[in-house]
Design a protein around this motif. Structure first.
Motif, PDB file in Angstrom:
ATOM      1  N   ARG A 138       0.239  -8.737 -34.374  1.00 26.99           N
ATOM      2  CA  ARG A 138       0.385  -7.370 -34.137  1.00 26.99           C
ATOM      3  C   ARG A 138       1.754  -7.163 -34.900  1.00 26.99           C
ATOM      4  O   ARG A 138       2.608  -7.845 -35.249  1.00 26.99           O
ATOM      5  CB  ARG A 138       0.926  -7.205 -32.711  1.00 26.99           C
ATOM      6  N   GLY A 144      11.189  -3.727 -32.535  1.00 25.65           N
ATOM      7  CA  GLY A 144      11.092  -4.912 -31.982  1.00 25.65           C
ATOM      8  C   GLY A 144      11.043  -4.849 -30.030  1.00 25.65           C
ATOM      9  O   GLY A 144      10.964  -6.011 -29.689  1.00 25.65           O
ATOM     10  N   ASP A 147       7.915  -7.214 -29.096  1.00 21.90           N
ATOM     11  CA  ASP A 147       7.853  -8.331 -29.690  1.00 21.90           C
ATOM     12  C   ASP A 147       8.842  -9.418 -28.854  1.00 21.90           C
ATOM     13  O   ASP A 147       8.749 -10.355 -28.354  1.00 21.90           O
ATOM     14  CB  ASP A 147       8.622  -8.658 -31.035  1.00 21.90           C
ATOM     15  N   ARG A 148      10.209  -8.585 -28.541  1.00 23.41           N
ATOM     16  CA  ARG A 148      11.022  -9.275 -27.541  1.00 23.41           C
ATOM     17  C   ARG A 148      10.425  -9.545 -26.071  1.00 23.41           C
ATOM     18  O   ARG A 148      10.387 -10.467 -25.344  1.00 23.41           O
ATOM     19  CB  ARG A 148      12.332  -8.426 -27.276  1.00 23.41           C
ATOM     20  N   GLY A 151       7.586 -12.151 -26.316  1.00 20.01           N
ATOM     21  CA  GLY A 151       8.351 -13.552 -26.393  1.00 20.01           C
ATOM     22  C   GLY A 151       9.028 -14.005 -25.310  1.00 20.01           C
ATOM     23  O   GLY A 151       9.383 -15.201 -25.362  1.00 20.01           O
ATOM     24  N   ARG A 174       3.962 -10.948 -41.556  1.00 17.28           N
ATOM     25  CA  ARG A 174       4.599 -11.366 -40.293  1.00 17.28           C
ATOM     26  C   ARG A 174       5.747 -12.107 -40.573  1.00 17.28           C
ATOM     27  O   ARG A 174       5.965 -12.803 -41.573  1.00 17.28           O
ATOM     28  CB  ARG A 174       3.525 -12.246 -39.608  1.00 17.28           C
ATOM     29  N   HIS A 177       9.697 -13.880 -35.598  1.00 21.52           N
ATOM     30  CA  HIS A 177       9.696 -12.999 -34.175  1.00 21.52           C
ATOM     31  C   HIS A 177       8.512 -12.507 -33.760  1.00 21.52           C
ATOM     32  O   HIS A 177       8.190 -11.869 -32.648  1.00 21.52           O
ATOM     33  CB  HIS A 177      11.165 -12.378 -34.031  1.00 21.52           C
ATOM     34  N   ASP A 178       7.493 -11.980 -34.784  1.00 21.90           N
ATOM     35  CA  ASP A 178       6.279 -11.499 -34.298  1.00 21.90           C
ATOM     36  C   ASP A 178       5.546 -11.922 -33.415  1.00 21.90           C
ATOM     37  O   ASP A 178       5.368 -13.228 -33.610  1.00 21.90           O
ATOM     38  CB  ASP A 178       5.512 -10.982 -35.739  1.00 21.90           C
ATOM     39  N   GLN A 179       4.893 -11.410 -32.542  1.00 17.64           N
ATOM     40  CA  GLN A 179       4.031 -11.941 -31.634  1.00 17.64           C
ATOM     41  C   GLN A 179       2.479 -11.302 -31.634  1.00 17.64           C
ATOM     42  O   GLN A 179       2.136 -10.093 -32.053  1.00 17.64           O
ATOM     43  CB  GLN A 179       4.359 -11.318 -30.149  1.00 17.64           C
TER      44      GLN A 179
END
Length: 196
Positions: A138, A144, A147-148, A151, A174, A177-179
């Motif tokens: 994604r 962010g 993502d945070r 994660g 990507r 940190h990208d999820q």
């Protein structure tokens, strides 16, 4: 974030914003009807009784009709509220259209604020995205928050990104940190990605 990844993301986001801005009101209405039908099917298939979603902006695939219908059917829907520390609080949707304007000018729910841990009780996460790729990566809009959130979850339920059909791409830039997401919901289909 390496400069080349940051530059590639900025360029792709600008292109996607421009494409979204060109859609007509009729195209947006048709997309919202399609998103509502696909999300209803997804919730039924998953047996979800509690989900997270988001209040769509005017340029995003519409989620508001889905939220109203889900609440009316007794589904508990949590909606995000942005915080200055980069985390998300949550509020339970009540089916009305009353909203506040959040930190970044985005629509946010009114009502009692629940802390980030409220998300631990949902069966399914429905998240915004700029695009997703065929591996399930994604790409968001650059702040962010999701993502945070993804994660940091110890036990994350299935996660589906809501995008237009043309926003499922072969690959998105990507960073570490990208999820990834489980799948994507578009106006025409629901796609489940292989876990990479």
């Amino acid at each position: 974030m390496p400069a080349e990844i940051d530059h590639a993301k900025r360029a792709l986001r600008a292109d996607l914003r421009e494409r979204r801005a060109l859609l007509s009101d009729q195209q947006r209405a048709a997309a919202e009807a399609g998103i509502t039908a696909r999300l209803d099917e997804l919730i039924a298939a998953r047996g979800a009784r509690s989900v997270s979603c988001f209040l769509s902006t005017t340029t995003e695939p519409g989620t508001r009709a889905f939220i109203r219908a889900a609440v009316a059917r007794g589904i508990r829907v949590l909606l995000p509220i942005t915080r200055a520390d980069g985390l998300l609080d949550w509020a339970v949707a009540d089916g009305d259209d009353e909203v506040n304007i959040g930190l970044h000018g985005l629509p946010e729910p009114t009502g009692e604020i629940l802390n980030p841990m409220a998300l631990d009780e949902v069966d399914l996460l429905i998240v915004p995205a700029a695009a997703v790729d065929r591996s399930g990566m994604r790409m968001g809009w650059g702040r962010g928050y999701f993502d945070r959130t993804l994660g940091s979850m110890q036990k994350c339920p299935p996660v589906y990104a809501v995008v237009f059909d043309s926003e499922i791409l072969d690959e998105v830039p990507r960073d570490v940190h990208d999820q990834p997401v489980t799948g994507a919901v578009t106006p025409l289909r629901t796609v489940v990605f292989p876990l990479s």
